[in-house]
Write a protein that holds these residues in place. Structure first.
Motif, PDB file in Angstrom:
ATOM      1  N   SER A 116      41.434  18.306  48.430  1.00 40.92           N
ATOM      2  CA  SER A 116      42.793  18.753  48.060  1.00 40.92           C
ATOM      3  C   SER A 116      42.959  20.249  48.304  1.00 40.92           C
ATOM      4  O   SER A 116      44.008  20.702  48.748  1.00 40.92           O
ATOM      5  CB  SER A 116      43.079  18.481  46.580  1.00 40.92           C
ATOM      6  N   ASN A 117      41.905  21.010  47.998  1.00 36.80           N
ATOM      7  CA  ASN A 117      42.005  22.471  48.184  1.00 36.80           C
ATOM      8  C   ASN A 117      42.272  22.792  49.657  1.00 36.80           C
ATOM      9  O   ASN A 117      43.154  23.590  49.983  1.00 36.80           O
ATOM     10  CB  ASN A 117      40.718  23.157  47.722  1.00 36.80           C
ATOM     11  N   PHE A 118      41.536  22.165  50.557  1.00 36.15           N
ATOM     12  CA  PHE A 118      41.770  22.439  51.987  1.00 36.15           C
ATOM     13  C   PHE A 118      43.151  21.942  52.411  1.00 36.15           C
ATOM     14  O   PHE A 118      43.895  22.636  53.106  1.00 36.15           O
ATOM     15  CB  PHE A 118      40.672  21.779  52.845  1.00 36.15           C
ATOM     16  N   ALA A 175      39.201  27.907  51.454  1.00 35.84           N
ATOM     17  CA  ALA A 175      40.450  27.373  52.027  1.00 35.84           C
ATOM     18  C   ALA A 175      41.547  28.434  52.107  1.00 35.84           C
ATOM     19  O   ALA A 175      42.060  28.709  53.202  1.00 35.84           O
ATOM     20  CB  ALA A 175      40.908  26.146  51.249  1.00 35.84           C
ATOM     21  N   PRO A 176      41.928  29.094  50.990  1.00 35.32           N
ATOM     22  CA  PRO A 176      42.994  30.099  51.122  1.00 35.32           C
ATOM     23  C   PRO A 176      42.587  31.300  51.973  1.00 35.32           C
ATOM     24  O   PRO A 176      43.386  31.840  52.734  1.00 35.32           O
ATOM     25  CB  PRO A 176      43.278  30.512  49.679  1.00 35.32           C
ATOM     26  N   ILE A 182      39.297  19.350  58.265  1.00 32.98           N
ATOM     27  CA  ILE A 182      38.187  19.538  57.303  1.00 32.98           C
ATOM     28  C   ILE A 182      38.430  18.653  56.081  1.00 32.98           C
ATOM     29  O   ILE A 182      37.530  17.933  55.628  1.00 32.98           O
ATOM     30  CB  ILE A 182      38.047  21.021  56.905  1.00 32.98           C
ATOM     31  N   ALA A 183      39.643  18.646  55.581  1.00 39.55           N
ATOM     32  CA  ALA A 183      39.980  17.799  54.420  1.00 39.55           C
ATOM     33  C   ALA A 183      39.737  16.330  54.757  1.00 39.55           C
ATOM     34  O   ALA A 183      39.140  15.582  53.964  1.00 39.55           O
ATOM     35  CB  ALA A 183      41.428  18.018  54.007  1.00 39.55           C
ATOM     36  N   ASP A 184      40.152  15.896  55.935  1.00 37.94           N
ATOM     37  CA  ASP A 184      39.954  14.496  56.346  1.00 37.94           C
ATOM     38  C   ASP A 184      38.460  14.155  56.384  1.00 37.94           C
ATOM     39  O   ASP A 184      38.040  13.088  55.928  1.00 37.94           O
ATOM     40  CB  ASP A 184      40.549  14.248  57.742  1.00 37.94           C
TER      41      ASP A 184
END
Ligand code: TXE
Length: 485
Positions: free
Chosen positions: A112-114, A165-166, A76-78
């Motif tokens: 960054s969060n993910f 994310a968390p 997901i971040a990518d």
């Protein structure tokens, strides 16, 4: 040929679906004041569908090894990084913030969060205690189930990802509701999550208003954890709804943050940092330093140079690369800002810069919601303008004579979110930082974020801490298992 406006649908059980009531709200572009898309006007029936999907997905997601959950979140971040330009443009159109800011702050921080929580779950530790040779205790942290995630309009993707994310990294499933004012990047995130292979039902997004959808989430008996970010007034409603159901609640609320400049500060750095902390995102960041206090001996020099620097900020069309100050998110927020600028003058304040609706920045934005960076001096410290959250490009500057006085000013507010202190005296930095009642104190900087540290407010700025281990603890339940020797 007139193309129908995009209709942003709910994302439930891995599918984009119409709201059951079939109704949509206009989604207004702040820079033009015109509807450019529509967003589902959902209600409790749509929340029930989302909860059913989240409940169905939970057992398998819970069993999935952390390494596999991590891989999906990293993907997901990518994909957020791959779609940076598309997401930044969508965020800028939806919120009115400069495209350059969305490109450098909001979207990279969402990735960054993910990325952070995808790796944090691979390194969690748990405690064990030997009890006097008679027993062995260990703490087992388990996901809590379905998390309700409600986010505001000012940093839409950044703050929504800070919750999603968390929550899902820990093994929960989620029902999320972005602000109805800025739904676009949440919609695009759902497309990314599906492409990343997030299993159906792990993340569900129900669009709509706070009273209809937000309230249904906070009241739903199967949603045991609520993470809310928004205004203090709404935070109270959320807390009231959750209390009788004994839900675990995190509230990230408003702020009226002090920014203290001592005469021994590096004034160049303090001025540059204070212009940013005053007007970034048109002052629509709850962490903005809207109350500036300057030691008297440096006051005139600071005010003159701060005004000179602020006057250079480029107010313009958010999509223009040169723009540093974009549009205010909607007409209601613009009216609120104008109200407080009028009130400040009634309270004896002097408008040292700005304060008036600007000429249209261009033809496209003729009917948009714009207000210039505004600096107000000569106000009494405890007047309403200095105590109530404006949440716009408006700051007050007040002189002070000594540490004790300015710490009193800083703490004389119902809020306690963040603060900045500018000084080159290290002892003073520690001494003052310890005495200011805010969840974060920045020294000689602002908005430097380390995702490992606890983040949140005191007093009317919120309850609970998110970020790093605090977030992993918030979204899990600690169970103690005691085994007799
Ligand atoms: O808040 P609202 P806004 C604060 C910021 C400012 C405010 C601006 O300081 O005060 O938030 O955001 C939903 N039950 N922060 O105007 O109206 C609503 O639909 C459940 C602090 O958006 O409170 C939206 O999705 N939900 C923060 C969300 O709540 C309800 C950072 C927030 O809306 C609801 C950002 C209800 N009854 C902004 N009513 C921080 N401290 O980090 C509305 N909502």
């Amino acid at each position: 040929m007139r193309t129908e406006p995009l209709q942003i649908q709910n994302f439930i059980d891995g599918q984009f679906v119409e709201p059951i009531g079939g109704k949509y709200l206009d989604n207004i572009e702040p820079a033009t004041g015109k509807a450019y898309s529509q967003v589902a006007d959902s209600d409790s029936r749509d929340v029930d569908l989302a909860v059913a999907a989240a409940e169905k997905a939970f057992p398998d997601w819970l069993k999935k090894p952390a390494a596999e959950r991590s891989k999906i979140l990293l993907r997901i971040a990518d994909l957020i990084e791959r779609d940076l330009e598309k997401l930044a443009r969508a965020e800028s159109i939806d919120t009115g913030k400069p495209l350059s800011l969305a490109r450098t702050l909001d979207i990279p921080r969402a990735a960054s969060n993910f990325r952070f929580f995808a790796t944090a779950i691979l390194h969690t530790e748990s405690e064990a205690h030997i009890t006097d040779g008679v027993a062995f205790n260990y703490t087992l942290r388990q996901p809590r189930g379905i998390a309700g995630l409600i986010s505001p309009w000012n940093l839409p993707l950044y703050l929504l990802s800070w919750k999603i994310a968390p929550a899902i990294a820990c093994g929960n499933t989620a029902v999320a509701k972005p602000s109805e004012l800025t739904p676009m990047t949440a919609y695009l995130l759902c497309e990314i999550c599906r492409e990343a292979g997030l299993p159906n039902g792990v993340l569900n997004v129900v669009h709509g208003t706070g009273p209809k959808v937000g309230a249904a989430i906070t009241a739903h008996p199967k949603i045991g954890t609520i993470s809310f970010t928004g205004g203090t007034v709404t935070g109270k409603k959320v807390a009231e709804a959750c209390a009788p159901l004994f839900k675990k609640v995190s509230l990230e609320l408003g702020g009226k943050n002090p920014n203290i400049i001592f005469a021994d500060a590096d004034l160049n750095a303090a001025i540059a940092g204070s212009v940013r902390s005053s007007f970034a995102n048109q002052g629509q960041i709850c962490l903005c330093g809207s109350r500036v206090f300057v030691e008297r001996s440096a006051y005139k020099d600071f005010v003159d140079r701060f005004i000179e620097r602020t006057a250079q900020l480029c107010l313009g069309d958010p999509l223009d690369e040169k723009t540093e100050q974009g549009a205010i998110v909607n007409e209601a927020q613009l009216d609120k800002i104008k109200f407080y600028v009028d009130l400040a003058q009634k309270e004896g304040g002097k408008i040292a810069l700005g304060g008036k609706t600007p000429e249209p920045v261009n033809d496209r934005c003729r009917d948009g919601y714009f207000f210039p960076p505004t600096v107000i001096t000569d106000l009494p410290v405890s007047c309403r303008t200095n105590r109530e959250e404006i949440f716009g490009p408006v700051v007050t500057i007040t002189p002070f004579d000594n540490e004790e006085e300015v710490i009193g000013y800083a703490n004389d507010t119902d809020y306690g979110l963040a603060s900045s202190v500018w000084t080159q005296n290290l002892n003073r930095a520690h001494r003052v930082a310890e005495q200011i009642h805010t969840g974060t104190v920045w020294v000689n900087c602002w908005l430097v974020r380390d995702l490992r540290v606890p983040f949140g407010g005191m007093k009317a700025s919120g309850v609970g801490r998110e970020g790093g281990t605090e977030a992993l603890h918030f979204f899990t339940e600690a169970k103690n298992i005691c085994i007799a020797k």
